[in-house]
Design an enzyme around this catalytic site. Structure first.
Site, PDB file in Angstrom:
ATOM      1  N   ASP A 103       0.828  -1.216   0.000  1.00 19.99           N
ATOM      2  CA  ASP A 103       0.000   0.000   0.000  1.00 19.99           C
ATOM      3  C   ASP A 103       0.863   1.268   0.000  1.00 19.99           C
ATOM      4  O   ASP A 103       0.377   2.364  -0.295  1.00 19.99           O
ATOM      5  CB  ASP A 103      -0.918   0.004   1.233  1.00 19.99           C
ATOM      6  N   TYR A 126      11.022   3.287   0.456  1.00 16.04           N
ATOM      7  CA  TYR A 126      10.433   1.939   0.425  1.00 16.04           C
ATOM      8  C   TYR A 126       9.328   1.852  -0.631  1.00 16.04           C
ATOM      9  O   TYR A 126       9.341   0.967  -1.487  1.00 16.04           O
ATOM     10  CB  TYR A 126       9.885   1.584   1.815  1.00 16.04           C
TER      11      TYR A 126
END
Length: 288
Positions: A103, A126
């Site tokens: 997500d 990330y």
């Protein structure tokens, strides 16, 4: 049927091992960094040459979200180059690749659950490296399933649930962020979904639209504070739990404020029934 699992010592890899005996027709090959380094194409090729898998589940990832901000090269190597290497080798061996994404590729500004087709806009190293990994796979090998998930926890490895339980044993009070909304995902449920995809007749007789991106998390939504409260309630732990805003707990990496995923596509395509997050948490806590 041979299914090769990368990063098999992580929590998702261990969750696959945990349910593997329910799938007697599958021969699982579990590899970790030492046997198969996804950042090294030669290492990947050697493993595929040895095992000739029909499917590869890539659970290997650099997931230290905050540390990635100061180790961008390492995160890029594991999250971007690694999946690209796997896609190349999967193409060479006509192996179907199942890859786990996140997500964190979204900026969190949505007010409704994210669809697979929504535009990514990662706000962290990330998230950026995970998106690069997705794109590398899409550009390399068409026979892939990219599964985006969120807030993964389980009885294995290091995760939010286990961290909360550890902190509760050390402290009388705890402050947890209450303005980030998402969905906890039990890694065992995610493992079941992956194996449902692998065994599905649709996967074995695919249409042009079968492969691609799918969302998977448990059902419902909550804040990290709600998640912590549910963990303590389930374990009957008495602790002074305080809700705090994100601004009171600054971290090196920016988190999406809202990252609930829409799961209609995976449910409709593979006829997957998904547990509500609280019910799944109970299951996981009982396995501890």
């Amino acid at each position: 049927m041979v299914v090769l699992v990368t990063g098999a010592n992580g929590q998702l890899g261990q969750s696959i091992k945990f349910i593997a005996n329910k799938y007697p027709t599958i021969q699982f090959i579990y590899t970790d960094f030492h046997e198969m380094d996804i950042t090294n194409i030669e290492s990947c090729t050697n493993a595929f040459l040895k095992y000739k898998p029909q499917f590869c589940i890539n659970t290997a990832a650099y997931t230290a979200v905050d540390k990635a901000e100061s180790e961008p090269e390492k995160a890029h190597l594991i999250n971007s180059i690694g999946p690209e290497n796997l896609a190349k080798v999967c193409k060479e061996y006509d192996t179907i690749l199942l890859h786990i994404s996140t997500d964190f590729i979204f900026d969190g500004t949505s007010k409704t659950p994210y669809l697979e087709s929504d535009l990514p806009n990662p706000q962290s190293v990330y998230g950026q490296t995970k998106l690069e990994g997705e794109i590398a796979i899409q550009n390399t090998w068409e026979k892939h399933f990219i599964i985006r998930t969120s807030w993964v926890y389980s009885q294995f490895g290091t995760n939010f649930m286990k961290t909360m339980l550890r902190l509760a044993s050390e402290r009388d009070s705890l402050s947890v962020v209450s303005d980030q909304i998402g969905t906890p995902t039990n890694a065992v449920d995610l493992a079941e979904a992956l194996l449902t995809i692998i065994q599905s007749p649709i996967t074995h007789h695919p249409s042009p639209t079968t492969f691609g991106i799918y969302n998977f998390s448990n059902e419902g939504q909550c804040s990290w504070y709600d998640f912590a409260a549910a963990i303590f309630h389930q374990k009957e732990i008495k602790i002074d739990l305080k809700p705090i805003p994100t601004s009171a707990y600054p971290t090196p990496a920016k988190r999406p404020a809202y990252s609930v995923l829409d799961k209609k596509k995976i449910k409709d395509t593979f006829n997957i029934e998904i547990s509500e997050w609280k019910a799944s948490l109970v299951k996981s806590i009982n396995q501890l």
